[in-house]
Design a protein around this motif. Sequence first.
Motif, PDB file in Angstrom:
ATOM      1  N   SER A 221       9.515   6.640   3.749  1.00  0.00           N
ATOM      2  CA  SER A 221       8.882   7.946   3.520  1.00  0.00           C
ATOM      3  C   SER A 221       8.905   8.771   4.800  1.00  0.00           C
ATOM      4  O   SER A 221       9.136   9.992   4.768  1.00  0.00           O
ATOM      5  CB  SER A 221       7.449   7.760   3.027  1.00  0.00           C
ATOM      6  OG  SER A 221       7.426   7.094   1.781  1.00  0.00           O
ATOM      7  N   ARG A 222       8.667   8.115   5.935  1.00  0.00           N
ATOM      8  CA  ARG A 222       8.740   8.838   7.220  1.00  0.00           C
ATOM      9  C   ARG A 222      10.160   9.333   7.473  1.00  0.00           C
ATOM     10  O   ARG A 222      10.371  10.441   7.973  1.00  0.00           O
ATOM     11  CB  ARG A 222       8.281   7.928   8.348  1.00  0.00           C
ATOM     12  CG  ARG A 222       6.791   7.575   8.289  1.00  0.00           C
ATOM     13  CD  ARG A 222       6.362   6.784   9.526  1.00  0.00           C
ATOM     14  NE  ARG A 222       4.961   6.435   9.465  1.00  0.00           N
ATOM     15  CZ  ARG A 222       3.957   7.265   9.765  1.00  0.00           C
ATOM     16  NH1 ARG A 222       4.247   8.502  10.169  1.00  0.00           N
ATOM     17  NH2 ARG A 222       2.708   6.870   9.680  1.00  0.00           N
TER      18      ARG A 222
ATOM     19  N   HIS B  79      -5.270  -4.984  -2.931  1.00  0.00           N
ATOM     20  CA  HIS B  79      -5.352  -3.642  -3.504  1.00  0.00           C
ATOM     21  C   HIS B  79      -5.531  -2.592  -2.421  1.00  0.00           C
ATOM     22  O   HIS B  79      -4.836  -1.569  -2.382  1.00  0.00           O
ATOM     23  CB  HIS B  79      -6.552  -3.562  -4.458  1.00  0.00           C
ATOM     24  CG  HIS B  79      -6.173  -3.667  -5.899  1.00  0.00           C
ATOM     25  ND1 HIS B  79      -5.178  -2.925  -6.487  1.00  0.00           N
ATOM     26  CD2 HIS B  79      -6.682  -4.447  -6.889  1.00  0.00           C
ATOM     27  CE1 HIS B  79      -5.086  -3.224  -7.766  1.00  0.00           C
ATOM     28  NE2 HIS B  79      -5.986  -4.158  -8.036  1.00  0.00           N
ATOM     29  N   LYS B  80      -6.490  -2.842  -1.536  1.00  0.00           N
ATOM     30  CA  LYS B  80      -6.824  -1.856  -0.511  1.00  0.00           C
ATOM     31  C   LYS B  80      -5.632  -1.602   0.406  1.00  0.00           C
ATOM     32  O   LYS B  80      -5.324  -0.451   0.746  1.00  0.00           O
ATOM     33  CB  LYS B  80      -8.011  -2.372   0.307  1.00  0.00           C
ATOM     34  CG  LYS B  80      -8.577  -1.349   1.294  1.00  0.00           C
ATOM     35  CD  LYS B  80      -9.165  -0.147   0.545  1.00  0.00           C
ATOM     36  CE  LYS B  80      -9.976   0.746   1.485  1.00  0.00           C
ATOM     37  NZ  LYS B  80      -9.186   1.314   2.548  1.00  0.00           N
ATOM     38  N   HIS B  81      -4.954  -2.679   0.787  1.00  0.00           N
ATOM     39  CA  HIS B  81      -3.786  -2.540   1.648  1.00  0.00           C
ATOM     40  C   HIS B  81      -2.701  -1.728   0.950  1.00  0.00           C
ATOM     41  O   HIS B  81      -2.064  -0.843   1.544  1.00  0.00           O
ATOM     42  CB  HIS B  81      -3.255  -3.928   2.018  1.00  0.00           C
ATOM     43  CG  HIS B  81      -1.964  -3.894   2.784  1.00  0.00           C
ATOM     44  ND1 HIS B  81      -1.865  -3.363   4.059  1.00  0.00           N
ATOM     45  CD2 HIS B  81      -0.710  -4.316   2.450  1.00  0.00           C
ATOM     46  CE1 HIS B  81      -0.612  -3.465   4.476  1.00  0.00           C
ATOM     47  NE2 HIS B  81       0.104  -4.041   3.516  1.00  0.00           N
ATOM     48  N   PHE B  82      -2.501  -2.021  -0.312  1.00  0.00           N
ATOM     49  CA  PHE B  82      -1.485  -1.315  -1.092  1.00  0.00           C
ATOM     50  C   PHE B  82      -1.834   0.163  -1.215  1.00  0.00           C
ATOM     51  O   PHE B  82      -0.983   1.049  -1.025  1.00  0.00           O
ATOM     52  CB  PHE B  82      -1.407  -1.955  -2.486  1.00  0.00           C
ATOM     53  CG  PHE B  82      -0.118  -1.702  -3.221  1.00  0.00           C
ATOM     54  CD1 PHE B  82       0.776  -2.717  -3.480  1.00  0.00           C
ATOM     55  CD2 PHE B  82       0.196  -0.426  -3.665  1.00  0.00           C
ATOM     56  CE1 PHE B  82       1.956  -2.482  -4.157  1.00  0.00           C
ATOM     57  CE2 PHE B  82       1.372  -0.175  -4.345  1.00  0.00           C
ATOM     58  CZ  PHE B  82       2.268  -1.209  -4.590  1.00  0.00           C
ATOM     59  N   ILE B  83      -3.078   0.450  -1.534  1.00  0.00           N
ATOM     60  CA  ILE B  83      -3.515   1.841  -1.707  1.00  0.00           C
ATOM     61  C   ILE B  83      -3.380   2.613  -0.398  1.00  0.00           C
ATOM     62  O   ILE B  83      -2.925   3.763  -0.371  1.00  0.00           O
ATOM     63  CB  ILE B  83      -4.963   1.891  -2.221  1.00  0.00           C
ATOM     64  CG1 ILE B  83      -5.032   1.330  -3.654  1.00  0.00           C
ATOM     65  CG2 ILE B  83      -5.504   3.320  -2.195  1.00  0.00           C
ATOM     66  CD1 ILE B  83      -6.442   1.086  -4.137  1.00  0.00           C
ATOM     67  N   ASP B  84      -3.770   1.971   0.709  1.00  0.00           N
ATOM     68  CA  ASP B  84      -3.673   2.623   2.010  1.00  0.00           C
ATOM     69  C   ASP B  84      -2.222   2.968   2.337  1.00  0.00           C
ATOM     70  O   ASP B  84      -1.924   4.059   2.851  1.00  0.00           O
ATOM     71  CB  ASP B  84      -4.260   1.732   3.098  1.00  0.00           C
ATOM     72  CG  ASP B  84      -5.776   1.626   2.993  1.00  0.00           C
ATOM     73  OD1 ASP B  84      -6.377   2.462   2.287  1.00  0.00           O
ATOM     74  OD2 ASP B  84      -6.350   0.697   3.605  1.00  0.00           O
TER      75      ASP B  84
ATOM     76  N   GLU C 162      -0.707   6.682   2.749  1.00  0.00           N
ATOM     77  CA  GLU C 162      -0.035   7.090   3.980  1.00  0.00           C
ATOM     78  C   GLU C 162       1.334   7.684   3.688  1.00  0.00           C
ATOM     79  O   GLU C 162       1.703   8.744   4.228  1.00  0.00           O
ATOM     80  CB  GLU C 162       0.114   5.896   4.919  1.00  0.00           C
ATOM     81  CG  GLU C 162       0.752   6.251   6.255  1.00  0.00           C
ATOM     82  CD  GLU C 162       0.888   5.048   7.178  1.00  0.00           C
ATOM     83  OE1 GLU C 162       1.452   5.212   8.285  1.00  0.00           O
ATOM     84  OE2 GLU C 162       0.437   3.942   6.788  1.00  0.00           O
ATOM     85  N   ALA C 163       2.090   7.028   2.818  1.00  0.00           N
ATOM     86  CA  ALA C 163       3.411   7.540   2.460  1.00  0.00           C
ATOM     87  C   ALA C 163       3.291   8.890   1.763  1.00  0.00           C
ATOM     88  O   ALA C 163       4.085   9.818   2.007  1.00  0.00           O
ATOM     89  CB  ALA C 163       4.129   6.536   1.554  1.00  0.00           C
TER      90      ALA C 163
ATOM     91  N   LYS D 128      -0.861  15.377   1.409  1.00  0.00           N
ATOM     92  CA  LYS D 128      -2.228  15.631   1.841  1.00  0.00           C
ATOM     93  C   LYS D 128      -2.654  17.061   1.561  1.00  0.00           C
ATOM     94  O   LYS D 128      -3.804  17.320   1.167  1.00  0.00           O
ATOM     95  CB  LYS D 128      -2.358  15.340   3.338  1.00  0.00           C
ATOM     96  CG  LYS D 128      -3.782  15.389   3.853  1.00  0.00           C
ATOM     97  CD  LYS D 128      -3.851  14.921   5.294  1.00  0.00           C
ATOM     98  CE  LYS D 128      -5.298  14.879   5.787  1.00  0.00           C
ATOM     99  NZ  LYS D 128      -5.388  14.396   7.184  1.00  0.00           N
ATOM    100  N   ASP D 129      -1.744  17.990   1.741  1.00  0.00           N
ATOM    101  CA  ASP D 129      -2.071  19.404   1.532  1.00  0.00           C
ATOM    102  C   ASP D 129      -1.588  19.920   0.176  1.00  0.00           C
ATOM    103  O   ASP D 129      -1.771  21.090  -0.153  1.00  0.00           O
ATOM    104  CB  ASP D 129      -1.432  20.257   2.642  1.00  0.00           C
ATOM    105  CG  ASP D 129      -1.948  19.851   4.022  1.00  0.00           C
ATOM    106  OD1 ASP D 129      -3.148  19.534   4.118  1.00  0.00           O
ATOM    107  OD2 ASP D 129      -1.150  19.851   4.967  1.00  0.00           O
TER     108      ASP D 129
END
Length: 1008
Positions: free
Chosen positions: A57-58, A108-113, A117-118, A125-126
């Motif tokens: 994604s980056r 789950h939390k790691h996956f969601i984070d 981020e991606a 985000k915007d």
Amino acid sequence: MAASNVYLAYKRDTSQLLYWIIRTSNGIIKSATTPKDGGAQMNTTGEITVANLVALSRLIAKHITAVPPAILRLFRAVINARTATHQAFQQIVAENPDPAIEKSNLTHKHFIDALTEAFHVLGGKDWRPDKATDSAQVDAEAFQLKDDLDRLVLSNPFGALDLGRTADDDADQEAEQSDDEIAENGPPGKGPGTAPKQRQQVKPGKGKKGKRGKKPKKQQPMPTKKSHLDDVPLESYRIIQDTEGLITDYLMAVYALVHEWIDLRTYLQGAWRECACDGLNTAIAGAVSSLAVAMIQRSAAEMFVDFPGHEAYETVMNTITRGDPSKAQGVFTMALHRMGPDGGAETVQVTAIDVREQFMIHTYRDLMDFVDDFRKTRSGKPTKRMLAEIRSWDPKFDLQRASNQDRIRWRRCYTINWLYDLVNVFSSIVVQRNTGKGEGHVLENVDWSPAGPWDDHRRLFGLNEFAGVITSLAMQKEGTDVRERILPHHVFQLQCIVDSLMVSRGWSISPLRGHMLNPPPRKFRPRRDVDLFLDRTHERTGHGFLQAVTVLKQLCDGDAKLHGDPKRHEDIEGVLEGLQYDFCNWLGESKYMYGLNSIPPSRFSDTNANGLWEYSPFLCGAGLMEGLELAYLAGMAVWERLSEPIVLIHLHNMLLKKGYLKKPVGFFASLEQLFAPAFFVGGKLPSSKFSDAFMARIRAATSKRKEWDTARKSAAQEHDLHRIMAVDANRFFNIKSALVLYRQYNWNLGVIPDADIPLHSPLFMLRVAQTKQTIDPITKERRLEDTDLIKRARAEGMTDDTILGMVSLAKRLGHPAPVPPDLPPSLLASLPGDNNTTTAGPFTHLPQIPTPTDRNSLRTNNNSTAPHLPSSLTARDHLEHAKADLLIDITGELRPLSSFNYIWAACTMMMLFSMIEDDLAARRNRLYVRAYETDREWSRAKRVGLGFLAMVEEDEECLTVMAEAFEKGRVGFLAHVYWRGLEGFGEYVDRREAGREGGIDGDACSVM
């Protein structure tokens, strides 16, 4: 049709998202002229890790100025799905600490984070989706999103990217390619669906450095050879996870499946209540139940393909309850919401659902206890211990005054007794062969399935596949572990079978309100509609199937004598005699009720020896459903082989158009409308040149003789009676009823071809509601994609506005809505009505996994503005459309193909022709003499000859006699309908509304 199961929607969204990310990043890597971007490698498998997802994604963000909104919507949908599941699991841990789920929550939390981020890296985000307020605009945007995804996913993903390159850059790159490369691969960015091919980079220190010019031929990539990634199907794009990640995905799948079966179970209870209280034909509820069972079966198969060995019901149940239903009680809740004046929803009630009831644990335990008890002796008799528990079942037990536990025990006794009867009846042929003829069949090895050798011996209608599964389980040796063979849809089907009787006795189970009790309807009998169909006692001449067969055989014998050919109708009589025998002995009642010496008597003998049928609305409905299918197929086979139907229809049309008949004969006029393509080329009734029209239809059938003969030979080799008599093998009468159509495509509405869907039908509305739409950028008008179905509709004179009006109606399923003035009257009769059950998902803590569109699961009362429903309809919406379609087919006025007794109709036609023959013979009419006595060309088809000569020569005396016969035999379509009448769909909705209860259906909605 898009997947309605929430996990399958999540899985589809994830695959599409990864497809775009991998293909786009590959294009960027491939186009790089110098090693950079952290040494990113080309992906050739379609699989990536969570860390790689962020890294790619980056990479994409560095080269793209703006990510397509469709991709951001996919990101948001996947994140929402994982977040909802994470919140559900957190709730479970809060109520009942579990180390396994706590560990899964970390995953789950790691996956969601990582997903978040991606998403932010790519501009999420915007990003805010546009909030359209107009219903039409929302709908069009939903379809535009689907179109965008298809374009982005299935086309060249790199070609659409803006990497900040200029036209000069492109020109330079093209110049670097050799002439051979351009000839073989095309210019950069213009290859067929792949990223532009770039000049291979030479690694430092190896060979000569970059030199322009022609490359050696051996370095040229083969133009027909695909990369490994090109061979990876879309559904195989996935994120590689460790064991914890796979467990998390399995939990999501389990929760989605449980949600689906609770919702569909609630819906089906409403359908059986309509049968008992409002007069809905049981065949309709039986067919809708078959659709629902097939939905659960397909959902489970599609979800658990990723988790082999974990598809059994017990595995699912142990997963969702963590092995202890007692501890799971109180964890799962359902919320009731009411719509406010501002369009918002307020919570009215939150209730903890009954885990054992809604997860079907009671029914599964009853099934397993029956199987274990039956296998102890395999004699068909309960053990003494079981007998002591179930022998006292009382069909008149007062459910309203009983406690919840007493009702559950009563239901358990019924379930086990009924299963004993089911297995004993279904296995009777093999047991008789063993005991009476000593054939020694090994019971645990017998193939009990409908495809097995014993299916030639009819023992049951409607539940053959289910009975085969249960019998196979019960016939295994004691101690054999059969739990892995019991799948969720087996338990779901048994639950619905049991529910059908409970509902008919006034007891239903609501996820929100628990046990719901009403006085049982006094006049309902499960066999009500079966008895009307068969008319065993011949109370209604012209209606019942059994008497019709007897009369037709007599008429066929007379016709055989007329033509001097004793075997003239041998094949017809063979089919009808076999069907008549099976219906008499195995539909609605069975030989079992009279006692079969080789097997134990019915477990219900103390109250009703026919309890297998009398105490099962589901079996009666499913059996009648199959009976109507076979009766329709047999009717079409008879009509195909008789000359009377097509000759009389053409004569009726000619006599009417030429004035010999002052008004149409309702019987024939209705058949002209229902089967116009079968009788006339293009379905158009001629106004002149009647003999030409008659011969044109004959020639059209003859021209396809080879095609039909192939279909007939194929059908003759089939084992299944439905396929043996398939209408596809007919040259004239090959129109399919809804019941025939649904079974042909294994109860999967989504795979029915456009060509088989009748225009103006609820199924047509359902298909149109999921057809792509585009918006003209200038006029802002919507237009439908040119599918075969849409082209057919336009050819019939329907405009896009008319068709789009149906889309709106389809999405307001269950809510009266304003009808556009240009909709045809035939559609109005088929509009789906309000359903009388809880309208949304059953409990709050199952994951709500949205699709790329913003789905709104709320529904409102009839007096408020209904929120917009999505283009991708739910499983319940599919069932509601199907129920409307089936209503029209079985009991409705619009297209009642399955309600009509074609065998009695054939009798009427043959008797009418006899009247004509007798009168013409007495007059020594010249056309009669030619066709029946002198012209040898008509010796094997005398009635065809008479009809054709009458159309060609238009003899006054002959036509007058024929018209008089039509007048004397004047009869209406309803004279040969199985039921006591037909109804318009509006009448059905009004009748059902009059008997509905108030409550959550009236002014509230429930959501999970």
